[in-house]
Structures are given as C-alpha cells and as structure tokens.
Design a protein around this motif. Sequence first.
Motif: not given
Length: 336
Positions: A27-28, A61-62, A120-125, A133-134
């Motif tokens: 999720p983002t 890239i994230h 999004h906290p889940v994305a960052l974690a 990077p993803l």
Amino acid sequence: MQTAFLDSSNIDEAAEYLKSGEVVAFPTETVYGLGADATNEEAVRKIFEAKGRPSDNPLIIHVASIKQMERYVESVPDVARKVISHFWPGPCTLVLNKKGPIASSVTGGMETIGVRMPSHPVALALIDKVGVPLAAPSANSSGKPSPTTALHVKRDLEGKIKAILDGGATGVGLESTVLDLTDPQKPTILRPGGVTREELEAVLGHVWLDAHLSDDSAAPKSPGMKYKHYSPEKPVWVLPESLAEAKEILDQLEVEGENVGLLASEDWLKHLKTDWRKNCSLGDKNRPQQAAARLFSALRELDDEDISVILVEPYQKTGIGTAYMNRLEKAASRIL
Ligand code: TXA
Ligand code: MG
C-alpha cells in the motif's frame, strides 16, 4: 505461483521476498504499488511480466529517506529541495538525472529517474527493511483502473506475484504528481496527481504543464501517458457539465434500452437517482478529493454490475479536480 496474503504484522516476510528478488504489492497513500528491488534487473523484469506492461514505460523508485534518494540522483537542485521540504513524504514524484546501480529496465534506457518518498507508514517501513529503493508501478493489470484496496490487486494479479501486503484502502486514491525538475528553471508537471499545481505554485512560483496535458496532439514527455489507461471492461462516458443536459442524456439512453450505471456526486444523485439505475456516489461536489479517492474503486464496482455503460460526472479542472479529470478522460471512450 501461490500468492501470499500478508498484513502489516508481516512486513518482515514481505521484505524477505523482496530481498530475494520477488515482487510484492504494497500500500501507498496514493494507490497500491507492485514493488521489486530497483537494483535487481531480474526482479524488475517480473514487474513488467506480471502487469503486462510495455517495457518502454519507466518505473518510479520509492525511497524511505532523502539520504537514500541522494544515492540514485546526480544532484538535488534547490527547486527539488523546496518541493521535498514541503511535500515529502507524499504524493509527488520528482524526475531528476539518475546515477548509481539502478536496473536499466526501471528507467527504460532514459538518463532520468522518477523518485518519491511515500507517506504510507507500511510503505516506509517496508522500504526501510529492504534497504534499497523499490521500483513500483501501480499494482493493476496494465490498462485497468489503479488499485486502491488489496482486493483490487488480488483480482488483477493473484497467481502472478509472490505476495500482497494489505494496508487497508489508500487515502488519495489517484497516483502521485510527476514533476520534471531536470531543467530546474522550468519545473514541469508531466502527470497531474495528489499534489496539485496550485500547491506547487504556492511554493515554487510558476509551474509548467507538459504540452500533451493541454494539447492532445503533443507527444507526452512521460512515456506512460501515451497508453490507454484506467479502463474497466464496460465503456465509460463522461457526462456534460450541465446537470440538465446530463439528465436528458440519461433519460434518452434508457429509452433506447441501455442499462446505465451512474457515477456522480451526492448533489447530482439527488436529482438523477432512480430505482432502476445503478448509482454510485462520488461524495460531496464541493470536496473533489472525495471524488478522487473514489473514482478508481467506483469504476471497478460498476464494472461488476449488470449494466452496459458507465456514465460519470465531470468536475472542474482545478486543484485535485485536474488529476480526477485526467484519469477520467483517459478511462473514457466518449466525452458527451
Ligand atoms: O502514486 C504513484 O505514483 C504510484 C504509487 C505506486 O507510487 N505509482 C505509479 O506508477 O503510478 P506508474 O508506473 O503507474 O506511473 C509512473 C508514471 C508513468 O506515467 C511514467 O511514464 C512516469 O511516471 N515516469 C517514471 N519515470 C519517469 C522518467 N524518468 N521520466 C518521465 N516520466 C517518468
Ligand atoms: Mg499506473
């Protein structure tokens, strides 16, 4: 392939899959992304395969920190620092000159790279745990509406990807703004999105729009913008701005025997609702961010109904309404 269904208590497992070169949907705050280690050519190839995505369309890239971003871009001009300090983490992707060991298929052979830090906290974690990077496009089958829930991802990609990490419904509902800063004197929006032009201009002064956004005949600088996008199976038609004209069209279509699905604001639904029509709400007309958040999910919902055509209310092209109309017009086969 068996797809694992994970939630935010399994971020470690998702990170392990990514480290071993698998793709995982996550999720983002904008839409769900389909992630892979951006430095691993083979892993990135799996993204294109699972989505059926054309290989000349580069990926964003994230990153989880500014420090991490600095490893993959040649330099960070002042204008980029300004955007970052106001809008990161958040729905704004910066296009800068690339450097470092990014898989070549991420950038589709270009010298530039799109990078963003999601909020999004889940994305960052997750990015933090993977440590690289993803690369991640939206986690839909190419051409379909972008996914705003894990269930949408499941519908499109189950059996084709290693795992889906469920973080609930996304907030913004439309993708990030893509802002080209390769000419620091001329910040240019390549794709309107979660951060509006008005918000950017309040910080940067004048912000340009890529020519294709106002002129249909111009070639887009963002390769992805040239493809057909966001479309459910059923045809999508955009209604005229006038409620009276919209009502006439709906009535006429039904006289002709069409089974209409209607996607409109509460204000319009008050006047247009009928028992026989399948209606779906875009929320309060004065709050276009609600329409933005619901558009993709509502298109999928109406697509599942026994209807022959989906008619959608247009919004003003200002603020987030610009991104809403950009996605809607791309999804549509007719503008009435
Ligand atoms: O909100 C988002 O941006 C979502 C989430 C998952 O982060 N991602 C997303 O990715 O929408 P995708 O691949 O569906 O769209 C990326 C857009 C495409 O239009 C692509 O052409 C453009 O960004 N893009 C990526 N890298 C670029 C580059 N180097 N130069 C110009 N455009 C680029
Ligand atoms: Mg996409």
